[in-house]
Design a protein around this motif. Structure first.
Motif, PDB file in Angstrom:
ATOM      1  N   THR A   1       5.929  15.760   0.110  1.00 53.90           N
ATOM      2  CA  THR A   1       5.632  16.754   1.140  1.00 53.90           C
ATOM      3  C   THR A   1       5.904  16.117   2.501  1.00 53.90           C
ATOM      4  O   THR A   1       5.423  15.023   2.795  1.00 53.90           O
ATOM      5  CB  THR A   1       4.165  17.218   1.036  1.00 53.90           C
ATOM      6  OG1 THR A   1       3.963  17.782  -0.266  1.00 53.90           O
ATOM      7  CG2 THR A   1       3.847  18.265   2.092  1.00 53.90           C
ATOM      8  N   PHE A   2       6.693  16.796   3.300  1.00 55.32           N
ATOM      9  CA  PHE A   2       7.165  16.270   4.574  1.00 55.32           C
ATOM     10  C   PHE A   2       6.808  17.245   5.688  1.00 55.32           C
ATOM     11  O   PHE A   2       6.901  18.458   5.517  1.00 55.32           O
ATOM     12  CB  PHE A   2       8.682  16.063   4.532  1.00 55.32           C
ATOM     13  CG  PHE A   2       9.124  15.121   3.450  1.00 55.32           C
ATOM     14  CD1 PHE A   2       9.309  13.781   3.718  1.00 55.32           C
ATOM     15  CD2 PHE A   2       9.320  15.580   2.148  1.00 55.32           C
ATOM     16  CE1 PHE A   2       9.691  12.906   2.714  1.00 55.32           C
ATOM     17  CE2 PHE A   2       9.705  14.711   1.137  1.00 55.32           C
ATOM     18  CZ  PHE A   2       9.891  13.375   1.419  1.00 55.32           C
ATOM     19  N   ARG A   3       6.447  16.694   6.838  1.00 56.22           N
ATOM     20  CA  ARG A   3       6.107  17.525   7.991  1.00 56.22           C
ATOM     21  C   ARG A   3       7.378  17.840   8.773  1.00 56.22           C
ATOM     22  O   ARG A   3       8.113  16.946   9.183  1.00 56.22           O
ATOM     23  CB  ARG A   3       5.110  16.776   8.883  1.00 56.22           C
ATOM     24  CG  ARG A   3       4.745  17.421  10.210  1.00 56.22           C
ATOM     25  CD  ARG A   3       4.054  18.771  10.133  1.00 56.22           C
ATOM     26  NE  ARG A   3       2.901  18.847   9.276  1.00 56.22           N
ATOM     27  CZ  ARG A   3       1.651  18.880   9.682  1.00 56.22           C
ATOM     28  NH1 ARG A   3       1.374  18.823  10.960  1.00 56.22           N
ATOM     29  NH2 ARG A   3       0.670  18.977   8.806  1.00 56.22           N
ATOM     30  N   ASP A   4       7.621  19.144   8.946  1.00 60.87           N
ATOM     31  CA  ASP A   4       8.716  19.588   9.801  1.00 60.87           C
ATOM     32  C   ASP A   4       8.180  19.555  11.225  1.00 60.87           C
ATOM     33  O   ASP A   4       7.393  20.425  11.608  1.00 60.87           O
ATOM     34  CB  ASP A   4       9.171  20.989   9.405  1.00 60.87           C
ATOM     35  CG  ASP A   4      10.314  21.509  10.255  1.00 60.87           C
ATOM     36  OD1 ASP A   4      10.567  20.949  11.352  1.00 60.87           O
ATOM     37  OD2 ASP A   4      10.958  22.484   9.833  1.00 60.87           O
ATOM     38  N   THR A   5       8.574  18.550  11.981  1.00 59.52           N
ATOM     39  CA  THR A   5       8.038  18.396  13.332  1.00 59.52           C
ATOM     40  C   THR A   5       8.524  19.499  14.274  1.00 59.52           C
ATOM     41  O   THR A   5       7.932  19.714  15.328  1.00 59.52           O
ATOM     42  CB  THR A   5       8.404  17.015  13.917  1.00 59.52           C
ATOM     43  OG1 THR A   5       9.802  16.810  13.791  1.00 59.52           O
ATOM     44  CG2 THR A   5       7.653  15.916  13.177  1.00 59.52           C
ATOM     45  N   ASN A   6       9.575  20.218  13.886  1.00 63.25           N
ATOM     46  CA  ASN A   6      10.049  21.334  14.703  1.00 63.25           C
ATOM     47  C   ASN A   6       9.116  22.534  14.604  1.00 63.25           C
ATOM     48  O   ASN A   6       8.947  23.274  15.562  1.00 63.25           O
ATOM     49  CB  ASN A   6      11.461  21.757  14.288  1.00 63.25           C
ATOM     50  CG  ASN A   6      12.467  20.656  14.486  1.00 63.25           C
ATOM     51  OD1 ASN A   6      12.345  19.831  15.378  1.00 63.25           O
ATOM     52  ND2 ASN A   6      13.482  20.619  13.649  1.00 63.25           N
ATOM     53  N   THR A   7       8.515  22.740  13.417  1.00 60.79           N
ATOM     54  CA  THR A   7       7.671  23.917  13.191  1.00 60.79           C
ATOM     55  C   THR A   7       6.208  23.561  12.940  1.00 60.79           C
ATOM     56  O   THR A   7       5.350  24.438  12.960  1.00 60.79           O
ATOM     57  CB  THR A   7       8.170  24.709  11.964  1.00 60.79           C
ATOM     58  OG1 THR A   7       7.989  23.901  10.793  1.00 60.79           O
ATOM     59  CG2 THR A   7       9.624  25.118  12.118  1.00 60.79           C
TER      60      THR A   7
END
Length: 149
Positions: free
Chosen positions: A99-105
């Motif tokens: 699970t990865f954090r989309d720093t754009n959203t």
């Protein structure tokens, strides 16, 4: 294209040239911890180009075309598929690492789909499947296999 000499240059070229992909900044740190290798970078580029082509092959509404289906058949299906999903066991066991954090959203993306790179057991994880509203494909990780036993 000029051959990159390090991972920073590689990512800069990839982000510029592969216009159908969003290579998130979650890729940078894991990749930078490993020595740059020209052969490895070439293989990663080949797989990223396939993903770029899959997105590009869809029609204006984001619907799969015959070309999209052919790319999926060639690269995503069969026992020796280049791109595949993690097993259910690995999805459960490694859920947090996949699970990865989309720093754009600010959104968390669960990304068990990956491309296999035979060199150094590297993987490319990306957000899949594409929906018609997805105008680009998000690449969230490039680096050593996450689900090592």
């Amino acid at each position: 294209m000029v051959s990159p000499q390090n991972w920073g240059e590689f990512l800069a070229y990839s982000r510029q040239d592969l216009t159908q992909l969003i290579i998130l900044d979650t890729v940078d740190a894991p990749l930078s911890r490993h020595p740059f290798g020209e052969g490895l970078a070439e293989r990663v580029t080949e797989l990223l180009e396939v993903l770029d082509s899959v997105v590009l092959s869809r029609d204006q509404k984001g619907t799969y075309t015959g070309e999209t289906n052919e790319l999926i058949r060639k690269y995503f299906q069969g026992g020796a598929a280049t791109f595949s999903d993690e097993s259910e066991i690995n999805k459960n066991k490694f859920r947090s690492k996949l699970t990865f954090r989309d720093t754009n959203t600010g959104q968390d993306l669960f990304c068990p789909w990956h491309g296999k790179i035979g060199i150094q057991d590297f993987r490319i994880h990306f957000h899949w499947p594409l929906t018609p509203k997805d105008t680009k494909l998000k690449v969230v990780y490039i680096g050593p296999k996450i689900t090592k036993k």
